[in-house]
Design an enzyme around this catalytic site. Structure first.
Site, short mmCIF file in Angstrom:
data_model
loop_
_atom_site.label_atom_id
_atom_site.label_comp_id
_atom_site.label_asym_id
_atom_site.label_seq_id
_atom_site.Cartn_x
_atom_site.Cartn_y
_atom_site.Cartn_z
CG PHE A 1 -43.93 -12.86 9.99
CD1 PHE A 1 -44.43 -13.87 10.80
CD2 PHE A 1 -44.05 -13.00 8.62
CE1 PHE A 1 -45.04 -14.99 10.25
CE2 PHE A 1 -44.66 -14.11 8.06
CZ PHE A 1 -45.16 -15.11 8.88
CG ASP B 1 -37.64 -10.98 5.02
OD1 ASP B 1 -38.21 -10.85 3.92
OD2 ASP B 1 -38.02 -11.79 5.88
CE LYS C 1 -45.52 -12.55 2.25
NZ LYS C 1 -46.31 -13.77 2.36
#
Length: 407
Positions: free
Chosen positions: A147, A232, A261
């Site tokens: 993801f 990531d 984030k």
């Protein structure tokens, strides 16, 4: 916590959303009005312990005073110039972030998906200009069940049909291999490979943690093959796993790190591509950009986030409380929990399907004042703010046990 303005009920507000908001999420039926630390309060005054922390965007809790203070100070001075001009916050942010991550250079963006897209562009440009891959032939190796976001390019290499179906035609240039399979990854690399792009821990897939040595193996394979290793760390980074970056658990240094984030402190969207100078240095003015990327408000908040991490306090908290989390989940194994994976303050918990789906368990916990989120099947994710106390964490685990015991 600031008292919420109670003008309409949760049910009224949820119904009001239905005709005007597109269905891109399936939120739990709670309407949050205020928050502080690890706690949120809904419009009717009910309090909930936040065990999701905005998918790690709220690593430092809601409205951390150092971060809110940095935002307020900057709001009184300057919020946006665009990158058409310099601003007095950006260079300091970039310097502190490169020092924290052990990199040379930063490309500031806004969202995690933008960081991934930017990393892909940089890797391709590097492949053509430095590695010598023929034009438009560059490939990137990725892992199944990944993801990385939901843009058109990113869903092109997703294996989740919910994210893919109906959004083609898809962007070529990606090779998908099983996660945690070093032999398959090595076999997929050839002279056209620009980079290997993986999550050190696959969050959306259920907090899947690879075998010891996998990340070090990826680093060695990419080094031998002369291609980039892009990690990531948008969900796994910035303290979540007990280290600044999850790759540090294997003492691995990628060529490029993608951040997001938590970098915005739960206040503004901030992301970044951080990496080696010879990689990010391939970009020239006009080849990539963002109106809001690197804006002074984002840079000021991002700098305050880096300052919190520079002390190591939050990494230590995640590491120490992570032991409590693992012990608590071990105690629940066989009592409704059929398996779990945890690192730091991050866990994927597989609930006995006979007791309900992940969504049903999440709703039951919500009714008990605990907020979590389901992922696939009967799996729920736990990712509390790193500011949570031991007592709060123990209470959440006790409540999970009570919900599972009820069946």
């Amino acid at each position: 916590m600031t008292a919420p303005v109670r003008t309409r009920s949760s049910a009224d507000l949820i119904r009001a959303e239905e005709p005007v908001l597109a269905n891109n999420y399936h939120p739990l039926p709670v309407v949050v009005a205020s928050a502080e630390g690890a706690w949120v309060e809904d419009v009717e005054g009910r309090r909930y312990l936040d065990m999701l922390a905005g998918y790690s965007a709220l690593n430092f809790g809601h409205r951390h005073p150092a971060l809110v203070g940095a935002a307020h100070r900057q709001l009184d001075r300057l919020t946006l110039t665009s990158r058409a001009f310099h601003n007095d916050q950006l260079a300091g942010f970039a310097e502190r972030l490169t020092a924290l991550t052990g990199t040379d250079m930063v490309l500031p963006m806004n969202t995690g998906a933008e960081a991934v897209e930017s990393g892909i562009k940089v890797a391709r440009k590097w492949a053509y200009e430095v590695k010598g891959v023929p034009a438009d032939r560059a490939t990137i190796v990725v892992a199944a069940d990944n993801f990385h976001g939901r843009t058109t390019t990113i869903v092109s290499f997703s294996t989740d049909e919910t994210a893919r179906a109906g959004f083609g035609p898809f962007t070529p240039g990606f090779r998908i291999v099983p996660y945690n399979d070093l032999a398959a990854l090595e076999a997929a690399i050839d002279e056209t490979t620009a980079a290997v792009l993986i999550e050190p821990i696959q969050g959306e897939a259920g907090v899947l943690i690879p075998d010891d040595g996998y990340l070090a193996g990826v680093r060695e394979v990419t080094r031998r093959a002369g291609c980039l290793f892009i990690a990531d760390e948008i969900q796994s980074g910035l303290g979540r796993t007990g280290r600044t970056l999850a790759v540090e658990h294997e003492s691995v240094v990628p060529d490029v790190v993608l951040l997001g984030k938590a970098l915005g402190g739960g206040i503004v969207p901030v992301s970044a591509v951080a990496g080696r100078r010879d990689v990010l240095g391939v970009l020239r003015p006009g080849e990539h950009g963002s109106t809001f990327g690197g804006n002074p408000l984002a840079a000021a908040v991002g700098t305050a986030v880096v300052e919190l991490l520079e002390t190591g306090e939050f990494q230590r908290r995640a590491d120490e409380l992570g032991v409590l989390l693992r012990d608590g989940l071990s105690d629940l194994t066989g009592k409704g929990v059929v398996g779990f994976r945890a690192r730091g303050l991050w866990a994927g918990v597989d609930v006995d399907p006979a007791l309900g789906t992940g969504r049903e368990v999440s709703e039951a916990l919500m009714r008990e004042g605990i907020l979590v989120k389901d992922t696939h099947g009967s799996t729920i994710r736990l990712a509390p703010p790193l500011t949570i106390t031991a007592e709060e964490l123990e209470g959440a685990l006790a409540t999970l046990g009570k919900v599972l015991a009820r069946g």
